[in-house]
Design a protein around this motif. Structure first.
Motif, PDB file in Angstrom:
ATOM      1  N   LYS A  38       0.828  -1.203   0.000  1.00  0.00           N
ATOM      2  CA  LYS A  38       0.000   0.000   0.000  1.00  0.00           C
ATOM      3  C   LYS A  38       0.863   1.254   0.000  1.00  0.00           C
ATOM      4  CE  LYS A  38      -4.187   1.784   0.264  1.00  0.00           C
ATOM      5  NZ  LYS A  38      -5.211   1.550  -0.761  1.00  0.00           N
ATOM      6  N   THR A  39       1.958   1.210   0.753  1.00  0.00           N
ATOM      7  CA  THR A  39       2.866   2.353   0.789  1.00  0.00           C
ATOM      8  C   THR A  39       3.435   2.640  -0.591  1.00  0.00           C
ATOM      9  OG1 THR A  39       3.463   1.919   3.098  1.00  0.00           O
ATOM     10  CG2 THR A  39       4.984   3.265   1.804  1.00  0.00           C
ATOM     11  N   GLU A  40       3.892   1.586  -1.275  1.00  0.00           N
ATOM     12  CA  GLU A  40       4.436   1.762  -2.619  1.00  0.00           C
ATOM     13  C   GLU A  40       3.362   2.265  -3.580  1.00  0.00           C
ATOM     14  OE1 GLU A  40       7.540   1.581  -3.586  1.00  0.00           O
ATOM     15  OE2 GLU A  40       8.130   1.171  -1.510  1.00  0.00           O
ATOM     16  N   LEU A  41       2.139   1.765  -3.407  1.00  0.00           N
ATOM     17  CA  LEU A  41       1.037   2.197  -4.272  1.00  0.00           C
ATOM     18  C   LEU A  41       0.727   3.676  -4.072  1.00  0.00           C
ATOM     19  CD1 LEU A  41      -1.175   1.387  -6.299  1.00  0.00           C
ATOM     20  CD2 LEU A  41      -2.647   0.837  -4.363  1.00  0.00           C
ATOM     21  N   ILE A  42       0.664   4.119  -2.804  1.00  0.00           N
ATOM     22  CA  ILE A  42       0.386   5.528  -2.516  1.00  0.00           C
ATOM     23  C   ILE A  42       1.523   6.412  -3.006  1.00  0.00           C
ATOM     24  CG2 ILE A  42       0.019   7.219  -0.690  1.00  0.00           C
ATOM     25  CD1 ILE A  42      -2.376   5.472  -1.184  1.00  0.00           C
ATOM     26  N   ASP A  44       3.534   5.796  -5.503  1.00  0.00           N
ATOM     27  CA  ASP A  44       3.434   5.853  -6.966  1.00  0.00           C
ATOM     28  C   ASP A  44       2.307   6.783  -7.400  1.00  0.00           C
ATOM     29  OD1 ASP A  44       5.539   4.121  -7.240  1.00  0.00           O
ATOM     30  OD2 ASP A  44       4.308   2.332  -7.529  1.00  0.00           O
ATOM     31  N   LEU A  45       1.174   6.707  -6.690  1.00  0.00           N
ATOM     32  CA  LEU A  45       0.039   7.571  -7.018  1.00  0.00           C
ATOM     33  C   LEU A  45       0.397   9.033  -6.811  1.00  0.00           C
ATOM     34  CD1 LEU A  45      -2.973   8.081  -7.651  1.00  0.00           C
ATOM     35  CD2 LEU A  45      -3.445   7.721  -5.221  1.00  0.00           C
ATOM     36  N   ASN A  46       1.007   9.357  -5.671  1.00  0.00           N
ATOM     37  CA  ASN A  46       1.387  10.739  -5.393  1.00  0.00           C
ATOM     38  C   ASN A  46       2.449  11.241  -6.373  1.00  0.00           C
ATOM     39  OD1 ASN A  46      -0.362  11.095  -3.241  1.00  0.00           O
ATOM     40  ND2 ASN A  46       1.129  10.513  -1.691  1.00  0.00           N
ATOM     41  N   ARG A  47       3.442  10.377  -6.644  1.00  0.00           N
ATOM     42  CA  ARG A  47       4.492  10.778  -7.585  1.00  0.00           C
ATOM     43  C   ARG A  47       3.904  11.055  -8.963  1.00  0.00           C
ATOM     44  NH1 ARG A  47       7.163   6.522  -7.474  1.00  0.00           N
ATOM     45  NH2 ARG A  47       8.784   7.002  -5.948  1.00  0.00           N
ATOM     46  N   SER A  48       3.016  10.196  -9.405  1.00  0.00           N
ATOM     47  CA  SER A  48       2.376  10.391 -10.712  1.00  0.00           C
ATOM     48  C   SER A  48       1.532  11.661 -10.725  1.00  0.00           C
ATOM     49  CB  SER A  48       1.509   9.176 -11.042  1.00  0.00           C
ATOM     50  OG  SER A  48       0.787   9.372 -12.234  1.00  0.00           O
ATOM     51  N   THR A  49       0.799  11.908  -9.630  1.00  0.00           N
ATOM     52  CA  THR A  49      -0.069  13.085  -9.550  1.00  0.00           C
ATOM     53  C   THR A  49       0.737  14.374  -9.629  1.00  0.00           C
ATOM     54  OG1 THR A  49      -1.717  11.900  -8.223  1.00  0.00           O
ATOM     55  CG2 THR A  49      -1.767  14.303  -8.140  1.00  0.00           C
ATOM     56  N   VAL A  50       1.764  14.483  -8.798  1.00  0.00           N
ATOM     57  CA  VAL A  50       2.547  15.728  -8.770  1.00  0.00           C
ATOM     58  C   VAL A  50       3.354  15.902 -10.051  1.00  0.00           C
ATOM     59  CG1 VAL A  50       2.645  15.755  -6.256  1.00  0.00           C
ATOM     60  CG2 VAL A  50       4.489  14.656  -7.531  1.00  0.00           C
ATOM     61  N   SER A  51       3.831  14.809 -10.631  1.00  0.00           N
ATOM     62  CA  SER A  51       4.608  14.906 -11.877  1.00  0.00           C
ATOM     63  C   SER A  51       3.734  15.406 -13.016  1.00  0.00           C
ATOM     64  CB  SER A  51       5.219  13.549 -12.229  1.00  0.00           C
ATOM     65  OG  SER A  51       6.138  13.127 -11.244  1.00  0.00           O
ATOM     66  N   ASN A  52       2.543  14.832 -13.141  1.00  0.00           N
ATOM     67  CA  ASN A  52       1.631  15.246 -14.224  1.00  0.00           C
ATOM     68  C   ASN A  52       1.190  16.701 -14.053  1.00  0.00           C
ATOM     69  OD1 ASN A  52       1.768  12.701 -15.369  1.00  0.00           O
ATOM     70  ND2 ASN A  52      -0.062  11.952 -14.345  1.00  0.00           N
ATOM     71  N   LEU A  53       0.818  17.063 -12.821  1.00  0.00           N
ATOM     72  CA  LEU A  53       0.401  18.443 -12.578  1.00  0.00           C
ATOM     73  C   LEU A  53       1.551  19.419 -12.813  1.00  0.00           C
ATOM     74  CD1 LEU A  53      -1.868  18.150  -9.402  1.00  0.00           C
ATOM     75  CD2 LEU A  53      -2.549  18.912 -11.664  1.00  0.00           C
ATOM     76  N   SER A  54       2.742  19.025 -12.386  1.00  0.00           N
ATOM     77  CA  SER A  54       3.903  19.888 -12.582  1.00  0.00           C
ATOM     78  C   SER A  54       4.170  20.124 -14.067  1.00  0.00           C
ATOM     79  CB  SER A  54       5.137  19.256 -11.921  1.00  0.00           C
ATOM     80  OG  SER A  54       6.300  20.005 -12.193  1.00  0.00           O
ATOM     81  N   ALA A  55       4.068  19.067 -14.860  1.00  0.00           N
ATOM     82  CA  ALA A  55       4.291  19.206 -16.307  1.00  0.00           C
ATOM     83  C   ALA A  55       3.225  20.092 -16.950  1.00  0.00           C
ATOM     84  CB  ALA A  55       4.303  17.824 -16.954  1.00  0.00           C
ATOM     85  N   GLU A  56       1.976  19.918 -16.537  1.00  0.00           N
ATOM     86  CA  GLU A  56       0.892  20.740 -17.086  1.00  0.00           C
ATOM     87  C   GLU A  56       1.066  22.214 -16.702  1.00  0.00           C
ATOM     88  OE1 GLU A  56      -2.756  19.091 -15.748  1.00  0.00           O
ATOM     89  OE2 GLU A  56      -2.529  17.207 -16.859  1.00  0.00           O
ATOM     90  N   ILE A  57       1.447  22.460 -15.460  1.00  0.00           N
ATOM     91  CA  ILE A  57       1.651  23.838 -15.008  1.00  0.00           C
ATOM     92  C   ILE A  57       2.822  24.476 -15.742  1.00  0.00           C
ATOM     93  CG2 ILE A  57       2.361  25.215 -13.014  1.00  0.00           C
ATOM     94  CD1 ILE A  57       0.770  23.252 -11.267  1.00  0.00           C
ATOM     95  N   GLU A  58       3.883  23.713 -15.912  1.00  0.00           N
ATOM     96  CA  GLU A  58       5.056  24.220 -16.644  1.00  0.00           C
ATOM     97  C   GLU A  58       4.663  24.647 -18.052  1.00  0.00           C
ATOM     98  OE1 GLU A  58       9.287  24.862 -16.973  1.00  0.00           O
ATOM     99  OE2 GLU A  58       8.322  23.915 -15.257  1.00  0.00           O
ATOM    100  N   THR A  59       3.942  23.786 -18.743  1.00  0.00           N
ATOM    101  CA  THR A  59       3.502  24.100 -20.104  1.00  0.00           C
ATOM    102  C   THR A  59       2.578  25.309 -20.119  1.00  0.00           C
ATOM    103  OG1 THR A  59       3.639  21.753 -20.703  1.00  0.00           O
ATOM    104  CG2 THR A  59       2.353  23.168 -22.148  1.00  0.00           C
ATOM    105  N   GLU A  60       1.675  25.363 -19.145  1.00  0.00           N
ATOM    106  CA  GLU A  60       0.709  26.460 -19.065  1.00  0.00           C
ATOM    107  C   GLU A  60       1.411  27.805 -18.892  1.00  0.00           C
ATOM    108  OE1 GLU A  60      -3.389  28.008 -18.560  1.00  0.00           O
ATOM    109  OE2 GLU A  60      -2.550  26.151 -19.378  1.00  0.00           O
ATOM    110  N   PHE A  61       2.323  27.892 -17.942  1.00  0.00           N
ATOM    111  CA  PHE A  61       2.959  29.174 -17.654  1.00  0.00           C
ATOM    112  C   PHE A  61       3.972  29.581 -18.721  1.00  0.00           C
ATOM    113  CE2 PHE A  61       1.151  28.812 -13.424  1.00  0.00           C
ATOM    114  CZ  PHE A  61       0.904  30.138 -13.110  1.00  0.00           C
TER     115      PHE A  61
END
Length: 348
Positions: A38-42, A44-61
């Motif tokens: 469960k720890t590894e799953l969470i 991975d989920l958090n890493r994927s979430t922040v990575s995707n949002l970070s990439a979208e924000i970078e492109t946006e700005f």
């Protein structure tokens, strides 16, 4: 008669101890394995979430920064109005832009997204005079750093992010002749939806000082809250990498499984965390169900063991009773054992 433990009691005791030991060992191993998975799953989920949002924000700005530069450079063009309508169409998140000469607060050029104004019943004066009174425009920081991002959300309003960029105007020879500041506001609709869709983890977006830029709870955002003192933000600020996961302390003294990502040259932080209580809730439910199932299994097993022990020890009890009568002088005693094993031979 001396006291002794019957074979049945010993058999049932041993069976009970073995069953209980197996259940406890299973639960300990299962909890450890499930928690690790469960720890590894969470993570991975958090890493994927922040990575995707970070990439979208970078492109946006990056895109918005280029549009602001074009807005400033074409301000004297005859085609300015058409260019602005093309640049800031309904597909962009920018809802207002104004152009200022260095050291002046009065706008030289402005653009307002009419659809946004109509949707929320606002006038362009809201951005030009009302909003700056509640969320002061950091002109000094924009000129000093070249660009600056701040929380522009106000109470009873809508989520807004302020973004300013300094643009140097050059002549035909490439020499600087003027310096402008472009100030705009954007509505982070897509980003806010992404944050609100998270069920297990809490995701927020801050500036480099820990001031909230986007938060699922608008009331928290409109209060201009700061998370700079939290363990997660400090971990992200001190980290040499742009994306990572970590176990951090939360405000109530517990631990959270967290991840962070730095975006847009470290000016924006994307933070995600899930408390262990929430993350391991499913594990604890599984343990509770396993305990219930184990109790049922042990009860059935002990009942079966009780019946089995009775079939094994009854012939021995008959033999013991017969031997006791013989020892008292009753030599006519007949020992009738029906089993077909060593006990039958011993009775004969």
């Amino acid at each position: 008669m001396f006291k002794f433990f019957s074979i049945r009691a010993k058999f049932l005791t041993v069976m009970s101890a073995l069953l209980m030991s197996c259940l406890v060992i299973y639960l300990l191993i299962a909890v450890q394995v499930f928690k690790t998975d469960k720890t590894e799953l969470i993570f991975d989920l958090n890493r994927s979430t922040v990575s995707n949002l970070s990439a979208e924000i970078e492109t946006e700005f990056v895109g918005i920064g280029d549009k602001f530069k074009i807005f400033a450079l074409t301000s004297q063009s005859k085609e300015f109005d058409n260019l602005v309508q093309t640049i800031f169409n309904d597909r962009t998140s920018v809802v207002f832009v104004s152009l200022h000469r260095q050291g002046e607060t009065k706008a030289l050029k402005t653009f307002s997204n009419k659809k946004f104004l109509d949707t929320y019943g606002l006038q362009s004066a809201f951005f030009e005079s009302e909003l700056p009174l509640q969320r002061q425009v950091p002109l000094d920081n924009i000129i000093k750093h070249g660009e600056y991002i701040w929380n522009a959300s106000v109470e009873n309003g809508v989520p807004l992010i302020g973004y300013g960029r300094s643009v140097v105007i050059e002549d035909a020879k490439g020499l600087p002749v003027d310096q402008m500041a472009v100030i705009g506001y954007m509505q982070p609709v897509k980003t806010l939806k992404a944050l609100q869709m998270s069920r297990i983890n809490e995701v927020v977006i801050t500036d480099a000082n820990g001031n909230l830029l986007v938060h699922p709870d608008y009331k928290t955002l409109s209060k201009n809250a700061n998370v700079g003192s939290t363990a997660l933000f400090k971990t992200a600020a001190d980290s040499k990498v742009n994306v990572s996961v970590a176990t951090v302390k939360d405000e109530v003294g517990g631990e959270s499984l967290a991840a962070f990502a730095k975006s847009y040259q470290g000016q924006i932080f994307v933070l995600a965390r899930a408390s262990q209580e929430v993350a391991f809730g499913v594990v604890y439910q599984l343990v509770a169900r396993s305990v219930s199932f184990g109790v049922i299994a042990i009860t059935v097993s002990l009942l079966f063991a009780f019946l089995l022990s009775r079939s094994l020890t009854r012939p021995i009890s008959i033999l013991v009773d017969g031997m006791h009568k013989v020892s008292e002088g009753d030599l006519t005693t007949q020992i009738d054992v029906q089993s077909k094993d060593e006990t039958k031979l011993l009775a004969s």
